[in-house]
Write an enzyme that holds these catalytic residues in place. Structure first.
Site, mmCIF file in Angstrom:
data_model
loop_
_atom_site.group_PDB
_atom_site.id
_atom_site.type_symbol
_atom_site.label_atom_id
_atom_site.label_comp_id
_atom_site.label_asym_id
_atom_site.label_seq_id
_atom_site.Cartn_x
_atom_site.Cartn_y
_atom_site.Cartn_z
ATOM 1 N N ARG A 117 -5.351 -78.071 -41.902
ATOM 2 C CA ARG A 117 -5.263 -76.580 -41.664
ATOM 3 C C ARG A 117 -3.761 -76.106 -41.697
ATOM 4 N NH1 ARG A 117 -7.967 -76.023 -35.876
ATOM 5 N NH2 ARG A 117 -6.488 -77.682 -35.587
ATOM 6 N N ASP A 152 -1.473 -74.657 -35.556
ATOM 7 C CA ASP A 152 -0.348 -73.542 -35.028
ATOM 8 C C ASP A 152 1.208 -73.741 -35.624
ATOM 9 O OD1 ASP A 152 -2.420 -72.440 -33.338
ATOM 10 O OD2 ASP A 152 -2.102 -74.067 -32.227
ATOM 11 N N HIS A 187 -1.699 -83.593 -31.320
ATOM 12 C CA HIS A 187 -2.810 -83.319 -31.062
ATOM 13 C C HIS A 187 -3.616 -84.509 -30.225
ATOM 14 C CE1 HIS A 187 -6.846 -81.990 -32.154
ATOM 15 N NE2 HIS A 187 -6.363 -80.691 -32.369
ATOM 16 N N SER A 243 -11.015 -74.440 -26.120
ATOM 17 C CA SER A 243 -12.009 -72.911 -26.116
ATOM 18 C C SER A 243 -13.501 -73.571 -26.578
ATOM 19 C CB SER A 243 -11.518 -72.476 -27.207
ATOM 20 O OG SER A 243 -11.105 -73.086 -28.667
ATOM 21 N N HIS A 292 -2.766 -74.984 -26.061
ATOM 22 C CA HIS A 292 -4.047 -74.684 -26.977
ATOM 23 C C HIS A 292 -3.591 -73.649 -27.973
ATOM 24 C CE1 HIS A 292 -8.061 -74.873 -28.789
ATOM 25 N NE2 HIS A 292 -8.681 -74.193 -27.824
HETATM 26 N N1 CMX Z 1 6.200 -82.467 -27.869
HETATM 27 C C1 CMX Z 1 6.770 -83.191 -26.811
HETATM 28 N N2 CMX Z 1 5.878 -84.211 -26.288
HETATM 29 C C2 CMX Z 1 4.795 -84.269 -26.547
HETATM 30 C C3 CMX Z 1 4.373 -83.498 -27.766
HETATM 31 C C4 CMX Z 1 5.136 -82.437 -28.267
HETATM 32 N N3 CMX Z 1 4.717 -82.095 -29.443
HETATM 33 N N4 CMX Z 1 3.048 -83.924 -27.923
HETATM 34 C C5 CMX Z 1 2.726 -84.693 -26.934
HETATM 35 N N5 CMX Z 1 3.626 -84.858 -26.206
HETATM 36 C C6 CMX Z 1 3.746 -85.638 -24.934
HETATM 37 C C7 CMX Z 1 2.901 -85.258 -23.979
HETATM 38 O O1 CMX Z 1 3.391 -83.901 -23.212
HETATM 39 C C8 CMX Z 1 2.736 -86.518 -23.010
HETATM 40 O O2 CMX Z 1 3.754 -86.609 -22.143
HETATM 41 P P1 CMX Z 1 3.614 -87.233 -20.691
HETATM 42 O O3 CMX Z 1 3.066 -88.510 -20.606
HETATM 43 O O4 CMX Z 1 5.029 -87.042 -20.180
HETATM 44 O O5 CMX Z 1 2.730 -86.287 -20.045
HETATM 45 C C9 CMX Z 1 2.789 -87.372 -24.054
HETATM 46 O O6 CMX Z 1 3.712 -87.125 -25.351
HETATM 47 C C10 CMX Z 1 1.600 -88.439 -24.492
HETATM 48 O O7 CMX Z 1 0.550 -87.151 -25.113
HETATM 49 P P2 CMX Z 1 -0.377 -87.346 -26.307
HETATM 50 O O8 CMX Z 1 -1.357 -88.192 -25.579
HETATM 51 O O9 CMX Z 1 0.203 -87.598 -27.510
HETATM 52 O O10 CMX Z 1 -0.998 -85.938 -26.309
HETATM 53 P P3 CMX Z 1 -2.314 -85.130 -25.408
HETATM 54 O O11 CMX Z 1 -3.453 -85.339 -25.975
HETATM 55 O O12 CMX Z 1 -2.049 -85.414 -24.015
HETATM 56 O O13 CMX Z 1 -1.837 -83.436 -25.864
HETATM 57 C C11 CMX Z 1 -1.173 -81.546 -27.198
HETATM 58 C C12 CMX Z 1 -2.172 -83.006 -26.919
HETATM 59 C C13 CMX Z 1 -1.773 -80.800 -28.366
HETATM 60 C C14 CMX Z 1 -1.463 -80.802 -25.865
HETATM 61 C C15 CMX Z 1 0.191 -82.064 -26.860
HETATM 62 O O14 CMX Z 1 0.606 -83.030 -28.284
HETATM 63 C C16 CMX Z 1 1.207 -80.894 -27.156
HETATM 64 O O15 CMX Z 1 1.386 -80.619 -25.795
HETATM 65 N N6 CMX Z 1 1.500 -80.357 -28.348
HETATM 66 C C17 CMX Z 1 2.400 -79.071 -28.337
HETATM 67 C C18 CMX Z 1 1.637 -77.842 -28.031
HETATM 68 C C19 CMX Z 1 0.543 -77.768 -29.264
HETATM 69 O O16 CMX Z 1 0.959 -77.443 -30.250
HETATM 70 N N7 CMX Z 1 -0.682 -77.388 -29.098
HETATM 71 C C20 CMX Z 1 -1.573 -76.887 -29.972
HETATM 72 C C21 CMX Z 1 -2.419 -77.839 -30.087
HETATM 73 C C22 CMX Z 1 -3.527 -77.220 -31.244
HETATM 74 C C23 CMX Z 1 -4.431 -76.278 -30.718
HETATM 75 O O17 CMX Z 1 -5.282 -76.516 -29.749
HETATM 76 O O18 CMX Z 1 -4.249 -75.094 -31.147
#
Ligand code: CMX
Length: 441
Positions: free
Chosen positions: A327, A373, A318, A241, A271
């Site tokens: 937070r 979140d 994250h 964002s 996000h």
């Molecule tokens: N559940 C399951 N798998 C997860 C995970 C979770 N909570 N967090 C990361 N992973 C997975 C990723 O999908 C990725 O899988 P692939 O290699 O198969 O694609 C792997 O673990 C490595 O990811 P990472 O390097 O640890 O995390 P990223 O930086 O790529 O992604 C985020 C960060 C937030 C998108 C991810 O942790 C996620 O999808 N979390 C759940 C959604 C969420 O809570 N988002 C809100 C974030 C805060 C905000 O912006 O508001």
């Protein structure tokens, strides 16, 4: 508005000089390197942006102008009789770089209240959407409708000097922040409360008035809104964002266009939409297990099922943080103080005990800890705000404080059009074959 604008102008002039000198002396120094993996994998860890309002540390979490969340609690002014910081104070801090006095914040609240009138055509634009539209869609349509009021767009069309871009950006940002709670509350009451709308109360602070227009006048909910609006406001510059608002703003799109673009990014489930996904996931778990207080072993099984189904556990992980998000902790403390027996909150706390070791055991997940979140929905449900599809709109209203104060700084520092270089896989292959940077050096 004049007082804050004058203060900002003074600060901006000092910063402009400082940065000019800094770049003259050190502009060629390297602050990072980019690997091929980073280019393909979401640019994680590339240091390539300047955002003045806050800085994220992977272990400590967010600091706003150097102040952590516990420090904000200590230093920012509160409402009379309250213990949560007023978000107006954080806006002041992000913009000016100094902790405001109570008078500064009172003045800011009054100015915001005087500018909060929303033109009728904005509500008409929202009304033209079907009730089935997602609240974030309605909200962004409302912002886009408000763009007709952009002072920046008018000034640009009239040929304003580029030195003065910041001035009308400041006015637009201020007006937008003043009006957003009314637009958001309108969306909520239209979609969920049969369009029975509540008139704003010009004597209330920004977050309190928002709570009032949503239709929840419980003083504890108003405190929650002050806290919510403060902690969601900013998370440095690289998140979707903030980065989108900055990027779109760099094309000299006005603050309405830039903020709306940023909020379309916030509406993604990885996000800001994760806050609705968390509550949806917990409700589905409760229904699946037939209990509103699942045991830890049951939660563990449900987490495994989620992962096996190829889904993420929402609210966890994250891109930058590597510890529990402060937070999340601030919200957990609020929950323990105001609703220690609440079953949904207790479930959130049980999930917090169960999820991290499971995610850790997967191996590839870099951060197994909860983000902002993971907690917010449970607190909102407690006060009757049960319509979870609306939650990202709350996040969006708060995020305006950060991304818009950053946009004002972008203009004051004359940040140019953002335009990184991209490559094709074909050009990468040729480079790996020793043919040099076929994309140009
Ligand atoms: N559940 C399951 N798998 C997860 C995970 C979770 N909570 N967090 C990361 N992973 C997975 C990723 O999908 C990725 O899988 P692939 O290699 O198969 O694609 C792997 O673990 C490595 O990811 P990472 O390097 O640890 O995390 P990223 O930086 O790529 O992604 C985020 C960060 C937030 C998108 C991810 O942790 C996620 O999808 N979390 C759940 C959604 C969420 O809570 N988002 C809100 C974030 C805060 C905000 O912006 O508001």
């Amino acid at each position: 508005m004049g007082v804050l604008k004058d203060k900002f102008k003074e600060k901006a002039q000092i910063a402009q000089e400082e940065i000019k000198e800094l770049l003259k002396e050190h502009g060629t120094k390297v602050i990072g390197e980019v690997t091929l993996a980073q280019a393909y994998q979401g640019m994680r860890g590339i240091t390539g942006l300047v955002t003045e309002t806050s800085l994220l540390d992977s272990q400590e979490g967010i600091r706003f102008r150097g102040y952590s969340i516990p420090e904000l609690y200590e230093k920012l002014p509160k409402a009379k009789g309250g213990s949560e910081p007023l978000p107006e104070g954080l806006f002041y801090l992000m913009l000016i770089g100094e902790i405001p006095t109570e008078e500064d914040v009172t003045h800011l609240t009054e100015v915001i209240q005087r500018r909060s009138h929303v033109p009728l055509h904005v509500f008409k634009a929202i009304d033209s959407l079907p009730l089935t539209a997602h609240p974030m869609t309605m909200f962004v349509v409302g912002i886009m409708a408000l763009q007709t009021d952009s002072n920046f767009a008018k000034a640009y069309a009239a040929g304003v000097n580029k030195k003065d871009y910041w001035d009308t950006t400041f006015d637009d940002a201020y007006l937008l922040i003043a009006r957003l709670p009314h637009i958001a509350a309108y969306v909520y009451r239209r979609k969920y409360k049969d369009s029975v709308h509540i008139t704003p109360n010009g004597l209330m602070d920004w977050a309190e008035n928002f709570a009032h227009m949503l239709g929840i006048d419980d003083p504890d909910f108003k405190e929650l809104m002050r806290m919510y609006m403060t902690i969601h406001a900013d998370h440095e510059g690289g998140n979707v964002s903030a980065h989108t608002t900055h990027l779109v703003g760099s094309a000299l799109s006005d603050p309405y266009l830039a903020y709306a673009a940023g909020m379309n990014g916030l509406a993604g489930p990885l996000h800001g939409l994760a806050n609705q996904e968390v509550i949806k996931w917990i409700y589905e778990m409760q229904e699946n297990l037939g209990t509103d207080l699942p045991a830890r072993e049951q939660i563990a099984q449900y987490v495994h099922d989620t992962l096996t189904a190829g889904k993420v556990v929402p609210g966890y992980g994250h891109a930058v943080l590597r510890k529990t998000d402060p937070r999340f902790t601030a919200q957990m403390e609020f929950g323990k103080k105001h609703m220690p027996e609440d079953k949904l909150c207790r479930t959130v706390w049980n999930v917090y005990e169960v999820v991290p070791p499971i995610l850790q055991s997967v191996g590839k997940i870099k951060n197994p800890w909860p983000n902002v979140d993971a907690h917010s929905g449970a607190l909102l449900v407690h006060y009757g705000l049960v319509e979870y599809e609306f939650y990202t709109v709350l996040f969006a209203v708060s995020r305006a404080l950060g991304v818009l104060s950053s946009l004002i700084w972008d203009r004051a520092l004359a940040m140019p059009l953002e335009r990184p270089k991209s490559v094709t896989t074909e050009s990468v292959k040729q480079w790996l074959d020793g043919k040099g940077h076929v994309w140009g050096d």
